[in-house]
Design a protein around this motif. Structure first.
Motif, PDB file in Angstrom:
ATOM      1  N   ASP A  75     -84.160  10.074  21.923  1.00 43.40           N
ATOM      2  CA  ASP A  75     -84.162   9.799  20.477  1.00 43.40           C
ATOM      3  C   ASP A  75     -82.760   9.990  19.898  1.00 43.40           C
ATOM      4  OD1 ASP A  75     -86.816   9.334  20.741  1.00 43.40           O
ATOM      5  OD2 ASP A  75     -87.492  11.189  19.780  1.00 43.40           O
ATOM      6  N   ARG A  76     -82.120  11.087  20.293  1.00 44.98           N
ATOM      7  CA  ARG A  76     -80.765  11.328  19.769  1.00 44.98           C
ATOM      8  C   ARG A  76     -79.807  10.252  20.273  1.00 44.98           C
ATOM      9  NH1 ARG A  76     -78.279  17.124  18.871  1.00 44.98           N
ATOM     10  NH2 ARG A  76     -77.066  15.764  17.492  1.00 44.98           N
ATOM     11  N   ALA A  77     -80.004   9.829  21.521  1.00 44.76           N
ATOM     12  CA  ALA A  77     -79.142   8.779  22.069  1.00 44.76           C
ATOM     13  C   ALA A  77     -79.291   7.492  21.270  1.00 44.76           C
ATOM     14  CB  ALA A  77     -79.469   8.543  23.541  1.00 44.76           C
ATOM     15  N   GLU A  78     -80.533   7.182  20.903  1.00 42.59           N
ATOM     16  CA  GLU A  78     -80.746   5.957  20.111  1.00 42.59           C
ATOM     17  C   GLU A  78     -80.094   6.080  18.739  1.00 42.59           C
ATOM     18  OE1 GLU A  78     -84.916   4.831  20.114  1.00 42.59           O
ATOM     19  OE2 GLU A  78     -84.858   4.913  22.328  1.00 42.59           O
ATOM     20  N   GLU A  79     -80.209   7.287  18.142  1.00 40.32           N
ATOM     21  CA  GLU A  79     -79.543   7.489  16.855  1.00 40.32           C
ATOM     22  C   GLU A  79     -78.025   7.300  16.998  1.00 40.32           C
ATOM     23  OE1 GLU A  79     -82.568  10.770  14.821  1.00 40.32           O
ATOM     24  OE2 GLU A  79     -80.933  11.418  16.112  1.00 40.32           O
ATOM     25  N   GLU A  99     -76.568   5.449  19.151  1.00 35.98           N
ATOM     26  CA  GLU A  99     -76.285   4.019  19.314  1.00 35.98           C
ATOM     27  C   GLU A  99     -76.281   3.292  17.974  1.00 35.98           C
ATOM     28  OE1 GLU A  99     -78.854   2.556  22.419  1.00 35.98           O
ATOM     29  OE2 GLU A  99     -77.649   3.684  23.870  1.00 35.98           O
ATOM     30  N   GLU A 100     -77.170   3.734  17.081  1.00 32.77           N
ATOM     31  CA  GLU A 100     -77.147   3.195  15.730  1.00 32.77           C
ATOM     32  C   GLU A 100     -75.801   3.476  15.065  1.00 32.77           C
ATOM     33  OE1 GLU A 100     -79.397   1.310  13.973  1.00 32.77           O
ATOM     34  OE2 GLU A 100     -80.238   1.132  15.998  1.00 32.77           O
ATOM     35  N   VAL A 101     -75.341   4.714  15.259  1.00 33.57           N
ATOM     36  CA  VAL A 101     -74.056   5.092  14.663  1.00 33.57           C
ATOM     37  C   VAL A 101     -72.939   4.207  15.203  1.00 33.57           C
ATOM     38  CG1 VAL A 101     -72.318   6.912  14.484  1.00 33.57           C
ATOM     39  CG2 VAL A 101     -74.748   7.495  14.329  1.00 33.57           C
ATOM     40  N   VAL A 102     -72.942   4.036  16.534  1.00 32.66           N
ATOM     41  CA  VAL A 102     -71.894   3.210  17.138  1.00 32.66           C
ATOM     42  C   VAL A 102     -71.947   1.795  16.567  1.00 32.66           C
ATOM     43  CG1 VAL A 102     -71.087   2.167  19.307  1.00 32.66           C
ATOM     44  CG2 VAL A 102     -71.817   4.562  19.260  1.00 32.66           C
ATOM     45  N   LYS A 103     -73.178   1.279  16.439  1.00 29.12           N
ATOM     46  CA  LYS A 103     -73.335  -0.073  15.895  1.00 29.12           C
ATOM     47  C   LYS A 103     -72.756  -0.143  14.470  1.00 29.12           C
ATOM     48  CE  LYS A 103     -77.199  -1.668  17.545  1.00 29.12           C
ATOM     49  NZ  LYS A 103     -78.678  -1.850  17.554  1.00 29.12           N
ATOM     50  N   ASP A 158     -72.918   6.922   3.602  1.00 29.08           N
ATOM     51  CA  ASP A 158     -72.560   8.199   4.240  1.00 29.08           C
ATOM     52  C   ASP A 158     -73.648   8.665   5.189  1.00 29.08           C
ATOM     53  OD1 ASP A 158     -70.216   8.398   2.989  1.00 29.08           O
ATOM     54  OD2 ASP A 158     -70.635  10.280   1.956  1.00 29.08           O
ATOM     55  N   ASP A 159     -74.866   8.425   4.767  1.00 26.90           N
ATOM     56  CA  ASP A 159     -76.016   8.958   5.488  1.00 26.90           C
ATOM     57  C   ASP A 159     -76.071   8.422   6.919  1.00 26.90           C
ATOM     58  OD1 ASP A 159     -78.200  10.689   5.072  1.00 26.90           O
ATOM     59  OD2 ASP A 159     -79.506   8.953   5.403  1.00 26.90           O
ATOM     60  N   ASP A 160     -75.608   7.216   7.090  1.00 27.92           N
ATOM     61  CA  ASP A 160     -75.654   6.610   8.417  1.00 27.92           C
ATOM     62  C   ASP A 160     -74.769   7.339   9.426  1.00 27.92           C
ATOM     63  OD1 ASP A 160     -77.364   4.603   7.609  1.00 27.92           O
ATOM     64  OD2 ASP A 160     -75.710   3.348   6.892  1.00 27.92           O
ATOM     65  N   LEU A 161     -73.833   8.106   8.929  1.00 23.69           N
ATOM     66  CA  LEU A 161     -72.842   8.696   9.821  1.00 23.69           C
ATOM     67  C   LEU A 161     -73.167  10.136  10.201  1.00 23.69           C
ATOM     68  CD1 LEU A 161     -69.688   7.267   8.096  1.00 23.69           C
ATOM     69  CD2 LEU A 161     -70.652   6.573  10.290  1.00 23.69           C
ATOM     70  N   ARG A 162     -74.345  10.609   9.789  1.00 21.78           N
ATOM     71  CA  ARG A 162     -74.595  12.050   9.905  1.00 21.78           C
ATOM     72  C   ARG A 162     -74.603  12.581  11.325  1.00 21.78           C
ATOM     73  NH1 ARG A 162     -80.972  11.549   8.114  1.00 21.78           N
ATOM     74  NH2 ARG A 162     -81.291   9.842   9.554  1.00 21.78           N
ATOM     75  N   TYR A 163     -74.752  11.740  12.311  1.00 24.96           N
ATOM     76  CA  TYR A 163     -74.889  12.272  13.670  1.00 24.96           C
ATOM     77  C   TYR A 163     -73.592  12.262  14.479  1.00 24.96           C
ATOM     78  CZ  TYR A 163     -79.846  12.287  12.884  1.00 24.96           C
ATOM     79  OH  TYR A 163     -81.075  12.547  12.372  1.00 24.96           O
ATOM     80  N   ILE A 164     -72.491  11.949  13.871  1.00 21.18           N
ATOM     81  CA  ILE A 164     -71.273  11.832  14.681  1.00 21.18           C
ATOM     82  C   ILE A 164     -70.815  13.155  15.282  1.00 21.18           C
ATOM     83  CG2 ILE A 164     -68.784  11.428  14.539  1.00 21.18           C
ATOM     84  CD1 ILE A 164     -69.296   8.972  12.994  1.00 21.18           C
ATOM     85  N   GLY A 165     -70.821  14.218  14.533  1.00 26.75           N
ATOM     86  CA  GLY A 165     -70.164  15.434  15.060  1.00 26.75           C
ATOM     87  C   GLY A 165     -71.044  16.670  15.006  1.00 26.75           C
TER      88      GLY A 165
END
Lengths: 246, 246, 246, 246
Positions: B216-220, B222-226, B239-246
């Motif tokens: 699930d985290r990997a898919e999230e 991948e969304e971020v990368v996209k 902003d919300d889309d970027l929450r998983y980067i770091g």
């Protein structure tokens, strides 16, 4: 581990050895010179010195880890104790304390005098490889004067790190110590400067050594320099050509 | 507080556990992998280790403060002692001393061998997630060779921080230790690399674990990368889309 | 070597000497002033203070090494103990500990009061060389007020390093201490500012000294300034002309 | 001087005081708030705490030097022990050790609970001055909830320095501690945010205080902001107009 941790590997057959130090520094001159001695003579690993003043790091070779350390090798044939390694201390007090531990180990092995090997940067490519010296006491300086050049104000910035402190702390312990510094551009690993330093050292300490392998490395470096010059003129070398720079 | 302060929370039911270390590092690979074990198994908090070598900081969660620390959890079901946390030591000697305290605690719990988990940066997006290894002694390397790849000169820069010192100081204590490093770009938190590391680890240590939550985290991610790729092409994400980067 | 190492060279014939400190700092004002006293009077080297808080370094003069240190000289003729050197401590705690050791040595020699000499940067070339002062206690301030200027909020950033701590730690030991600061541009070594400081000091401590050699250095500096101004207008001086800048 | 040196100035008449900490930080909110209490009440200097972890520095006021320190004042009228000063520790371990010494002194005076005051940066000019809180234990959090806002994940970066460690180390000693953080832009000294923090604090601790002098400073700051805005639009203010920025 304590602040320092000595791993004794073998009890060497030394008499009153000369300590030779060659740790990383300008042009890797000292390191190349000391390692060349280990290659050319039968050298035995005597001890490793670990310290929390070294980088918090292991190196990996063929999948095996080696904790950051400096190593002492004995060369009984010419009564030398040789200090080499990939690291200097990472902090100010660490330089002092590391040098003190090195001198402790040297004294344990009966070291009577020491030579720190290094490079002195000139900022330009070298034609003639001069070696300059500095000594911790007047007698040693007088003894060395026929064999190596002492200049009035060089190196202008003094000598920093273990090499410098071997002179400073060696003097305070009564161990006559000199530093032999090969001129080097400062931009590249410099096997020719290492050879020049060893040629002075072999006169002083009285041993003989061949230089074929250092010459090979010197030729490789010349290839690198040629590639860089070509690169500056527009040609793009492969990554592989640059492997000997640092 | 002393230089180190151990808060013992529970006395775990472990036999001769394997220590698993996953502190912050490249791609947060080790941290993600270790935390995944805590989520998937019944894990008990055993101890917190505080230190003046950690940042002078508390984290705040729902208005409650938690002093900077690393935590040991026990997973009795598969006899693991898992080290996680948000911090590395902030200074050179601190890395050495912290690792020594970690090994003290590990030995108190009868740890017989240890695995440090981490990432190795490749600088480019990963297609196939390889895992490379390094071992503190020859026997462990031989044992692991059928299960994980050892490369001649990798990682080229060695291994730095607690992971590296677990090998270096573990070896000096006679605790066989290996580091498992998942390839990762180095630019993003990388749950896929964490999964690759765990798949190697479960073969070695012999346990089974599911990977749904990591997927699930990997898919999230991948969304971020996209989103980032779209962003580079001109679209502006929230902003919300970027929450998983770091 | 320990954290500090005192090399006692001679037992000076001092009564209740005044300590004069002149270590490197803004415009080298303090250092120039203190060294001028050593040149003009018969001064005896009393002790060297070594420390792992100094740079890990030897200076080289005529091929001989000297470990980083500060030096105490006695001037029995005017009952002064003068502290000079090329180094400040390299770390925060080092400044405190170095100053404490300096005060220990000062007390060993019966020092009753101390003067730290230095410069205060104005950011512009100086026409009239004012000297401002700060004192560690009210009595000393009152005594000095007829002889030197105290300003309400200067120096705005306080006084940093050994000079500042001589006041702060001197006060805690009951040694009345003042700092005399010559205004200086902050850009160049400033012998004129050093002279201004000494002229105040000789009134306070009651001695007489000539200034010919400082005047010579001041004239050399003026030549340098002139060269720089010409340089800015297009003329290119030789390297040699710039030798006195730092 | 030792690592820490306590100068006890007076034996205050306190019962079971609340410790209030206001050292330099974001917008100087905590420092302004704590100093306002010292101005508005009859406050007695109780002790100065010196440390080699502070900058190696004296401040100069009217020609007199004051060694870097933090100060404890007692306000017997409302049973407060107030910690103020111009310095934080300069190194990582120093923050931990300084906070430990502060808590030692607090316990010597019978402190039962503590409040760290500070600012939390929002990055934009503030219209409504909210105060957010964090607590070291669940009971204190519950008690404070009617009086101050706790947010789920704020401050996101945790709390750094003495304020943070008062919570972390206070908890380890069993001293319930909270941090009150006034929102502030982060760009300017912010007396309005300090007032907002004090208005929350006076409800919690139960005292009454006037705000005239903080209002005066707030108005001065508003003048400064206006000048800056004008400056950005082309007008050039005199240096004097900017004196209250930092």
């Amino acid at each position: 581990m304590d602040e320092f941790d000595i791993e004794r590997v073998a009890d060497p057959d030394l008499d009153e050895p000369v300590l030779i130090e060659g740790l990383p520094g300008v042009g890797h001159v000292g390191k190349l010179a000391a390692e060349h001695l280990l290659e050319e003579f039968d050298a035995d690993l005597v001890a490793r010195l670990y310290s929390e003043h070294f980088p918090p790091q292991v190196t990996i070779e063929e999948g095996r880890s080696q904790l950051a350390c400096v190593e002492f090798h004995a060369i009984p044939e010419v009564d030398l104790l040789v200090l080499t390694g990939d690291h200097q201390a990472q902090d100010n007090a660490g330089h002092y304390r590391l040098t003190d531990r090195i001198l402790d180990i040297a004294e344990d092995h009966g070291v009577g005098r020491a030579f720190a090997l290094g490079g002195v940067p000139t900022g330009e490519l070298i034609e003639e490889y001069n070696v300059i010296a500095a000594a911790s006491d007047a007698d040693l300086k007088e003894e060395l004067e026929p064999m190596v050049e002492f200049r009035e104000d060089e190196p202008a910035g003094g000598i920093v790190g273990v090499s410098g402190l071997l002179l400073g702390l060696g003097e305070r312990r009564g161990i006559p110590t000199a530093c032999l510094m090969g001129e080097t551009s400062g931009y590249l690993v410099d096997p020719k400067s290492a050879r020049a330093v060893l040629e002075v050292l072999q006169d002083i300490v009285d041993f003989e050594v061949g230089y074929d392998s250092l010459e090979d490395r010197a030729e490789e470096m010349e290839e690198v320099v040629k590639k860089i010059q070509e690169m500056e003129q527009g040609a793009a070398p492969s990554d592989d050509d640059l492997r000997y720079i640092g």
